[in-house]
Design an enzyme around this catalytic site. Structure first.
Site, PDB file in Angstrom:
ATOM      1  N   ASP A   1      29.302  10.842  52.436  1.00  0.00           N
ATOM      2  CA  ASP A   1      29.851   9.492  52.563  1.00  0.00           C
ATOM      3  C   ASP A   1      30.331   8.917  51.237  1.00  0.00           C
ATOM      4  O   ASP A   1      30.772   7.768  51.183  1.00  0.00           O
ATOM      5  CB  ASP A   1      28.866   8.539  53.262  1.00  0.00           C
ATOM      6  CG  ASP A   1      27.421   8.805  52.901  1.00  0.00           C
ATOM      7  OD1 ASP A   1      27.176   9.567  51.951  1.00  0.00           O
ATOM      8  OD2 ASP A   1      26.536   8.240  53.575  1.00  0.00           O
TER       9      ASP A   1
ATOM     10  N   HIS B   1      24.458   6.443  49.838  1.00  0.00           N
ATOM     11  CA  HIS B   1      23.419   5.408  49.945  1.00  0.00           C
ATOM     12  C   HIS B   1      22.156   5.856  49.205  1.00  0.00           C
ATOM     13  O   HIS B   1      21.901   7.052  49.074  1.00  0.00           O
ATOM     14  CB  HIS B   1      23.105   5.143  51.421  1.00  0.00           C
ATOM     15  CG  HIS B   1      24.310   4.754  52.218  1.00  0.00           C
ATOM     16  ND1 HIS B   1      25.018   5.646  52.994  1.00  0.00           N
ATOM     17  CD2 HIS B   1      24.942   3.564  52.339  1.00  0.00           C
ATOM     18  CE1 HIS B   1      26.047   5.020  53.566  1.00  0.00           C
ATOM     19  NE2 HIS B   1      26.021   3.760  53.186  1.00  0.00           N
TER      20      HIS B   1
ATOM     21  N   HIS C   1      16.717   7.963  54.629  1.00  0.00           N
ATOM     22  CA  HIS C   1      16.298   6.554  54.639  1.00  0.00           C
ATOM     23  C   HIS C   1      14.962   6.341  55.358  1.00  0.00           C
ATOM     24  O   HIS C   1      14.381   5.259  55.270  1.00  0.00           O
ATOM     25  CB  HIS C   1      17.350   5.687  55.348  1.00  0.00           C
ATOM     26  CG  HIS C   1      18.641   5.555  54.621  1.00  0.00           C
ATOM     27  ND1 HIS C   1      18.726   5.160  53.300  1.00  0.00           N
ATOM     28  CD2 HIS C   1      19.931   5.765  55.025  1.00  0.00           C
ATOM     29  CE1 HIS C   1      19.998   5.133  52.922  1.00  0.00           C
ATOM     30  NE2 HIS C   1      20.746   5.506  53.945  1.00  0.00           N
TER      31      HIS C   1
HETATM   32 ZN   LIG Z   1      24.622   7.651  53.522  1.00  0.00          ZN
END
Ligand SMILES: [Zn+2]
Length: 359
Positions: free
Chosen positions: A254, A168, A129
């Site tokens: 995740d 994500h 990220h």
């Molecule tokens: Zn993640």
């Protein structure tokens, strides 16, 4: 790297003295328990350790601007704080983040040079990220992007593919290579999860990089059927079309069924199957040159079993460890590909210029 500490937290937020403090979701425990499971089942001694050192400042500056790096350094040597958005820095985090980037750099270089056939960089804090000017989502420096720049600066390797299956969206890696035609970035993630308003199929790259960024947003509730279909229908055809020299996997766990931050349903068996699919492709096409770099994954109980499955697949060693949660997860209704998931994957495929038929 296990000593990076975001401080007293409530899930992903600082406790700030107004909530009962606990341990931040991105704690050392997921990584430490994976390492302990590998040790306990005597897998670690059968692997070749790759020596590494902290990344140099110049390596970090290839991806992040100087003002951001100074901010991390200042917070780290003081009382800590947020280096962006959900990117908590604690005492010593700067030096630890340099180690994480250095670990990814060394792993990728060792695979590229043939010193090892493949590698797993169990590094922390995660990176995918983190963008040029700010940390995000527990990520301080973008380990994968830094490793790719370092590899290009120190070898003849040019074309690199990144498969990011953290649940994500890999916004930082996408941004780092958005205009780059020599880096294919594919992110398979839960639609609309984090960061907000990122990860759509319309983000296909910019300028010379058009076609070399592919987003595969999967509906919440996706299980093994959807993920394996996405690998078969998008990831492998895109690798065929792009023809990279080396493959990097931004490996988040995740998307597992027990993760507290997402709503997917993968089991260790699915992570093993996804890894094996990439290995079959890479054995056939690039002499098996695959480097995995650890990203997210917040179930301290289940990440170790998913990670062990991946490292077993990479090393070809079977430890005999039985995943005690797999029977429950693999039997969850909806593990097979659902029609709305197929439609989402079809839409992502149709939006990817690299996968459009040439006529
Ligand atoms: Zn993640």
């Amino acid at each position: 790297m296990m000593w990076h500490d975001a401080g007293p937290s409530v899930a992903v937020l600082p406790a700030r003295g107004i909530y009962q403090p606990g341990v931040h979701f991105e704690s050392a425990e997921t990584k430490r328990r994976l390492k302990n499971l590998m040790d306990g089942y005597e897998l670690t001694p059968r692997l070749k350790p790759v020596p590494f050192a902290p990344a140099a400042l110049a390596d970090i500056l290839a991806v992040h601007d100087a003002a951001y790096v100074e901010r991390v350094q200042r917070l780290s040597s003081g009382s800590g704080g947020d280096a962006g958005e959900f990117a908590l820095v604690g005492p010593g985090t700067y030096e630890i983040a340099l180690l994480a980037a250095g670990g990814a750099m060394a792993a990728l270089a060792a695979v590229a040079s043939g010193e090892v056939r493949n590698a797993y960089a169990l590094c922390r804090p995660p990176g995918h990220h983190a963008g040029p000017t700010m940390g995000r989502g527990f990520c301080i420096f973008n380990n994968v992007a830094i490793a790719i720049h370092h590899l290009r600066n120190t070898s003849d390797v040019r074309c690199v593919a990144v498969i990011d299956w953290d649940v994500h969206h890999g916004n930082g890696t996408e941004s780092a290579f958005l205009t780059d035609s020599e880096t294919l970035v594919i992110s398979v993630h839960q639609d609309g999860l984090y960061p907000m308003a990122r990860g759509g199929t319309d983000a296909v790259g910019e300028g010379a990089g058009v076609g070399f960024n592919i987003n595969v947003p999967l509906p919440a509730g996706s299980g093994g059927g959807a993920y394996l279909h996405a690998i078969d229908q998008i990831v492998l055809p895109a690798l065929d079309a792009f023809d990279p020299e080396i493959l990097i996997v931004s490996c988040g766990f995740d998307a597992c069924a027990m993760d507290p931050l997402a709503a997917m349903m993968l089991s260790s068996a699915h992570y093993r199957l996804m890894t094996e699919k990439l290995l079959v492709w890479s054995d056939h096409r690039i002499n098996g040159r695959v480097c995995f770099v650890h990203e997210g994954g917040y179930s301290a109980e289940y990440v170790p079993f998913c990670g062990l499955a991946v490292v077993e697949a990479l090393s070809g060693v079977s430890t005999g460890c039985i995943d005690p949660f797999a029977p429950m997860i693999d039997a969850m209704p909806g593990q097979e590909l659902q029609s709305h998931q197929r439609a989402a994957i079809d839409a992502a495929r149709a939006a990817a210029p690299l996968l459009r038929p040439v006529c």
